[in-house]
Motif scaffolding. Sequence first.
Motif, PDB file in Angstrom:
ATOM      1  N   ARG A  71       0.918  -1.344   0.228  1.00  0.00           N
ATOM      2  CA  ARG A  71       0.146   0.265   0.241  1.00  0.00           C
ATOM      3  C   ARG A  71       0.937   1.205  -0.253  1.00  0.00           C
ATOM      4  NH1 ARG A  71      -5.444  -1.779   1.469  1.00  0.00           N
ATOM      5  NH2 ARG A  71      -5.335  -3.433   2.649  1.00  0.00           N
ATOM      6  N   THR A 122     -11.917  -4.723  -5.137  1.00  0.00           N
ATOM      7  CA  THR A 122     -11.646  -4.540  -4.172  1.00  0.00           C
ATOM      8  C   THR A 122     -13.177  -4.339  -3.625  1.00  0.00           C
ATOM      9  OG1 THR A 122     -11.826  -2.935  -1.931  1.00  0.00           O
ATOM     10  CG2 THR A 122     -12.511  -1.585  -4.364  1.00  0.00           C
ATOM     11  N   VAL A 123     -13.688  -5.166  -1.783  1.00  0.00           N
ATOM     12  CA  VAL A 123     -14.247  -6.687  -1.808  1.00  0.00           C
ATOM     13  C   VAL A 123     -15.402  -4.850  -1.031  1.00  0.00           C
ATOM     14  CG1 VAL A 123     -13.764  -8.187  -0.914  1.00  0.00           C
ATOM     15  CG2 VAL A 123     -13.917  -6.256   0.464  1.00  0.00           C
ATOM     16  N   ASP A 124     -14.853  -3.687  -1.160  1.00  0.00           N
ATOM     17  CA  ASP A 124     -16.053  -2.638  -0.973  1.00  0.00           C
ATOM     18  C   ASP A 124     -16.396  -2.062  -2.414  1.00  0.00           C
ATOM     19  OD1 ASP A 124     -14.444  -3.126   1.329  1.00  0.00           O
ATOM     20  OD2 ASP A 124     -13.391  -1.143   1.354  1.00  0.00           O
ATOM     21  N   MET A 176     -16.625  -5.732   5.934  1.00  0.00           N
ATOM     22  CA  MET A 176     -15.302  -5.148   5.640  1.00  0.00           C
ATOM     23  C   MET A 176     -16.684  -3.604   4.918  1.00  0.00           C
ATOM     24  SD  MET A 176     -11.702  -7.293   4.154  1.00  0.00           S
ATOM     25  CE  MET A 176     -10.990  -7.403   5.618  1.00  0.00           C
ATOM     26  N   GLY A 177     -15.320  -3.228   4.737  1.00  0.00           N
ATOM     27  CA  GLY A 177     -16.236  -1.384   3.810  1.00  0.00           C
ATOM     28  C   GLY A 177     -15.703  -0.100   4.842  1.00  0.00           C
ATOM     29  N   MET A 178     -14.817   0.159   4.204  1.00  0.00           N
ATOM     30  CA  MET A 178     -13.886   1.254   5.373  1.00  0.00           C
ATOM     31  C   MET A 178     -15.071   2.456   5.394  1.00  0.00           C
ATOM     32  SD  MET A 178      -9.973   2.166   4.879  1.00  0.00           S
ATOM     33  CE  MET A 178      -9.577   0.703   3.944  1.00  0.00           C
ATOM     34  N   GLU A 227     -17.620  -1.923   9.022  1.00  0.00           N
ATOM     35  CA  GLU A 227     -16.507  -1.615  10.298  1.00  0.00           C
ATOM     36  C   GLU A 227     -16.512  -0.304  10.044  1.00  0.00           C
ATOM     37  OE1 GLU A 227     -12.588  -3.058   8.081  1.00  0.00           O
ATOM     38  OE2 GLU A 227     -13.810  -1.865   6.284  1.00  0.00           O
ATOM     39  N   LYS A 251      -7.328   2.391  12.163  1.00  0.00           N
ATOM     40  CA  LYS A 251      -7.331   0.578  11.326  1.00  0.00           C
ATOM     41  C   LYS A 251      -9.110   0.942  12.549  1.00  0.00           C
ATOM     42  CE  LYS A 251      -3.548  -0.626  10.550  1.00  0.00           C
ATOM     43  NZ  LYS A 251      -3.608  -1.693   8.611  1.00  0.00           N
ATOM     44  N   TYR A 283     -11.065 -11.634   7.218  1.00  0.00           N
ATOM     45  CA  TYR A 283      -9.806 -11.733   5.774  1.00  0.00           C
ATOM     46  C   TYR A 283     -10.497 -12.489   4.988  1.00  0.00           C
ATOM     47  CZ  TYR A 283      -6.618  -8.283   7.729  1.00  0.00           C
ATOM     48  OH  TYR A 283      -6.429  -7.488   8.352  1.00  0.00           O
ATOM     49  N   ARG A 286     -12.453 -11.292   1.823  1.00  0.00           N
ATOM     50  CA  ARG A 286     -11.390 -11.053   0.616  1.00  0.00           C
ATOM     51  C   ARG A 286     -10.389 -12.808   0.067  1.00  0.00           C
ATOM     52  NH1 ARG A 286      -7.964  -6.309   3.728  1.00  0.00           N
ATOM     53  NH2 ARG A 286      -6.107  -7.702   2.497  1.00  0.00           N
TER      54      ARG A 286
HETATM   55  O1  F6P Z   1      -9.480  -1.423   1.301  1.00  0.00           O
HETATM   56  C1  F6P Z   1     -10.341  -2.999   1.141  1.00  0.00           C
HETATM   57  C2  F6P Z   1     -10.186  -3.568   3.066  1.00  0.00           C
HETATM   58  O2  F6P Z   1     -10.594  -4.830   2.421  1.00  0.00           O
HETATM   59  C3  F6P Z   1     -11.146  -2.552   4.015  1.00  0.00           C
HETATM   60  O3  F6P Z   1     -12.684  -3.114   3.722  1.00  0.00           O
HETATM   61  C4  F6P Z   1     -10.591  -3.526   4.879  1.00  0.00           C
HETATM   62  O4  F6P Z   1     -10.741  -1.959   5.768  1.00  0.00           O
HETATM   63  C5  F6P Z   1      -9.098  -3.181   4.856  1.00  0.00           C
HETATM   64  O5  F6P Z   1      -9.054  -3.571   3.172  1.00  0.00           O
HETATM   65  C6  F6P Z   1      -8.350  -3.666   5.878  1.00  0.00           C
HETATM   66  O6  F6P Z   1      -7.252  -4.195   4.989  1.00  0.00           O
HETATM   67  P1  F6P Z   1      -5.695  -4.746   5.959  1.00  0.00           P
HETATM   68  O7  F6P Z   1      -6.294  -5.113   7.248  1.00  0.00           O
HETATM   69  O8  F6P Z   1      -4.908  -6.172   4.596  1.00  0.00           O
HETATM   70  O9  F6P Z   1      -5.435  -3.609   5.573  1.00  0.00           O
END
Ligand code: F6P
Length: 389
Positions: A71, A122-124, A176-178, A227, A251, A283, A286
């Motif tokens: 990242r 992205t799963v988001d 998941m989903g920020m 989340e 986080k 996870y 994903r």
């Molecule tokens: O952006 C995709 C995603 O799966 C988010 O939903 C999640 O918060 C994030 O990645 C967490 O990823 P990692 O813990 O690998 O940083």
Amino acid sequence: MKKRIGILTGGGDVPPLNAVIYSAFHRGKDSGVEVVGIVGGWQGLLDKATVDLGRMNFDPSIGGTVLRSSRVNLGKVDQAHKRITKSLSDLHLDGLIVIGGEDTLSNAFHLKDVPQVLISKTVDNDVGINEPGRMVNYFTLGYPTAAEKIASFVSLKEGLRTTAYSHERIMVVESMGMHAGWLAISSAMGHPDFIIIPEFPLDYESLTEKVIERYKRRRSVIIVVSEGARWSNGDYISADENDKDNFGHPKFKGVAEVLAKRLKADVERHFDARNVNAVNPSYIYRSGKPNSLDLESATMLGKESIRLLSSGVSEPVFLIVREASQGFAPEEYRLRELDDIGGFHRFVDGRFYDPIEFQATKEAVNYLSRITVDHGNPVYGLQQNHEEN
Ligand code: F6P
């Protein structure tokens, strides 16, 4: 001269990444384009870390990314443009295939003169545009598999509903989903009782009332919560603002736990609340193998990337998945039409979510029905008899 194209994956992994890599590599081979693997996302390109995909043993139907991921925010890398341009020239690369989410793809805005095909994964499902009446980028890679998983995970036929029913439980399931509630919304195909998403701050009192009423009637309640969900004052239900990633996202620290704990305390006055549980598949959404829609789409996008790059694309283009009369088709979308990734960031809006009922709307179900199947009605057994009496 034979073209050389680099391919990289960034951000969180999703199941169909290897399928894109595999498809691009083989289509390249058939059409005289050499596709070179870049190891570790954008960081790998900065470090000039490459791999000969022809010598690697990998399977398109296995999840994750054989090229690994990172990242990296190029906006924070000193002389990023200069360094990337130098890497491309040293590696004799004519262009790139970049597979990533919002953050990885946003790096393209620092490299507007580099030929790139950008594929959103992205799963988001939050990269794309939802215009009234049409979805530009119907879904992001990985979303179909994750949507199917979460729907199945909460359902009666394959998932948690049987335990919720048997033990008369209230189960709070984390999605998941920020910033976006698409994954939580897709659980509607598995019929949870309530869904809570980041875009609509939570009216907790109203939710509690509804949970109590539903539990008294059915003795089993499943709540799916993203989340990144927020309280009504806008604060995250669960996030550590002091612990941020490279792109400034906080986080998340277990929204299902926090919500289950609060609910437990508040429903206690009405009934035995020992059976309020939090569940976080995390996870699992994903990981694992891609479903058939993800696999087919990844293969289609891999091939199309090669076609675009070998036909002389000279700037970054998004390669999106649009609805076609039969299934889905690829379509290119010029990056120059946007100022920044914000213009390509999509959220769940009122067409897809009903914040009063905490549920996906009919329009959302309509949208989802092209992506995943309905996993069946959760009303059965004793609870049905109770309702009929
Ligand atoms: O952006 C995709 C995603 O799966 C988010 O939903 C999640 O918060 C994030 O990645 C967490 O990823 P990692 O813990 O690998 O940083």
